[in-house]
Design an enzyme around this catalytic site. Structure first.
Site, PDB file in Angstrom:
ATOM      1  N   HIS A  35       0.718  -1.226   0.197  1.00 24.81           N
ATOM      2  CA  HIS A  35      -0.416  -0.245  -0.381  1.00 24.81           C
ATOM      3  C   HIS A  35       0.999   1.449  -0.259  1.00 24.81           C
ATOM      4  CE1 HIS A  35      -2.598  -2.805   2.196  1.00 24.81           C
ATOM      5  NE2 HIS A  35      -3.064  -2.311   1.022  1.00 24.81           N
ATOM      6  N   SER A 183       0.816  -9.186   0.782  1.00 24.24           N
ATOM      7  CA  SER A 183      -0.751  -8.765   1.886  1.00 24.24           C
ATOM      8  C   SER A 183      -1.531  -9.351   2.977  1.00 24.24           C
ATOM      9  CB  SER A 183      -1.391  -9.944   0.681  1.00 24.24           C
ATOM     10  OG  SER A 183      -2.473 -10.717   1.639  1.00 24.24           O
TER      11      SER A 183
END
Ligand code: PAF
Length: 274
Positions: A35, A183
């Site tokens: 991210h 993840s």
């Protein structure tokens, strides 16, 4: 960094922003370096960066991990603030969805193959929320990771089909040094499971090396990957072109090898673009 929890207030605020390029990074939180790389790209390429954190209920199927999806809101706020974003959007499901509203359906073929076949309806929920978020943020650029390759493809398709004026930016997969694709769900893995999961990226690397050495046959590549995937439960190994059509021979710079496996109880996906 401004924090908004109400859609109405964010829309009002965005309407006051003039002549600035807006970048948007949609997330479900539990932020990691993947991210952060999307956020960094957005802050580099835009005047204003908006990040949303919303665990979208409509994209989870019955029995999936909606209720236990990792939540790390205080850590996420710090990450966003250090990363220099301008706006953090933290809506509630009540705010985003009303009781009776129009629904967007994923394409009936490409939304129901591969991931969509195993998670039927998942992409309806993804597209529904992404459409809302793009309308709310009025982003010039929105940043999506290649790890969710089919999601990325379908979002691009939606933007094109519905004439949405946002440029969808494809961002590379970020991996741990050992190759494991980052993840939020990696949090579920024990240390032993993390070790077991390494065969996923290794198998993709091996397949890509074979392609570099001239292998083009999709069935042979699938077989090699199958043999590399030890101690995990394979859900699928698929090789498609970047239009998500099945192929028999690898098309260089136009193919994706996609894998979904269970490591213990955790479902992981990964892929490589070749
Ligand atoms: O990729 C995700 O985290 C989600 O699917 C998204 C794009 C934020 C929509 O909920």
């Amino acid at each position: 960094m401004k924090i908004f929890t109400k859609t109405k207030n964010l829309i009002e605020y965005i309407s006051t922003i003039k002549d600035k390029k807006i970048g948007f990074v949609p997330t479900m939180g539990a932020l990691h370096n993947g991210h952060i790389s999307l956020i960094k790209r957005s802050t580099d390429e835009n005047d204003i960066t908006i990040v949303s954190i919303f665990v979208n209920p409509t994209q989870f199927l019955e029995g999936e991990d909606f209720k236990k999806y990792p939540k790390k809101i205080e850590a996420d706020k710090k990450i966003c603030s250090y990363a220099g974003i301008d706006i953090l959007f933290l809506p509630t499901a009540k705010d985003i969805y009303s009781d009776d509203e129009p629904h967007l359906l994923a394409p009936s073929i490409k939304g129901y193959i591969i991931e969509g076949y195993r998670r039927p309806g998942h992409f309806n929920g993804v597209l529904q929320v992404v459409l809302k978020l793009l309308n709310i943020t009025k982003a010039n650029n929105a940043y999506f990771g290649k790890k969710d390759a089919q999601q990325l493809y379908l979002v691009k398709k939606m933007v094109e089909s519905l004439y949405i004026r946002t440029n969808i930016v494809e961002c590379d997969i970020v991996r741990e040094e050992n190759g494991l694709a980052l993840s939020s769900r990696n949090i579920y893995l024990t240390d032993i499971e993390k070790q077991k999961a390494l065969c996923i990226s290794k198998s993709l690397k091996k397949a890509s090396a074979l392609v570099i050495n001239g292998e083009r046959n999709v069935d042979s590549l699938k077989n090699i990957i199958l043999h590399e995937l030890k101690e995990v439960r394979i859900e699928y190994i698929e090789i498609v072109n970047r239009n998500f059509e099945k192929i028999e021979k690898i098309e260089i710079n136009n193919s994706i090898i996609l894998i979904a496996v269970y490591v213990g109880a955790t479902r992981l996906i990964d892929n490589i673009w070749i």
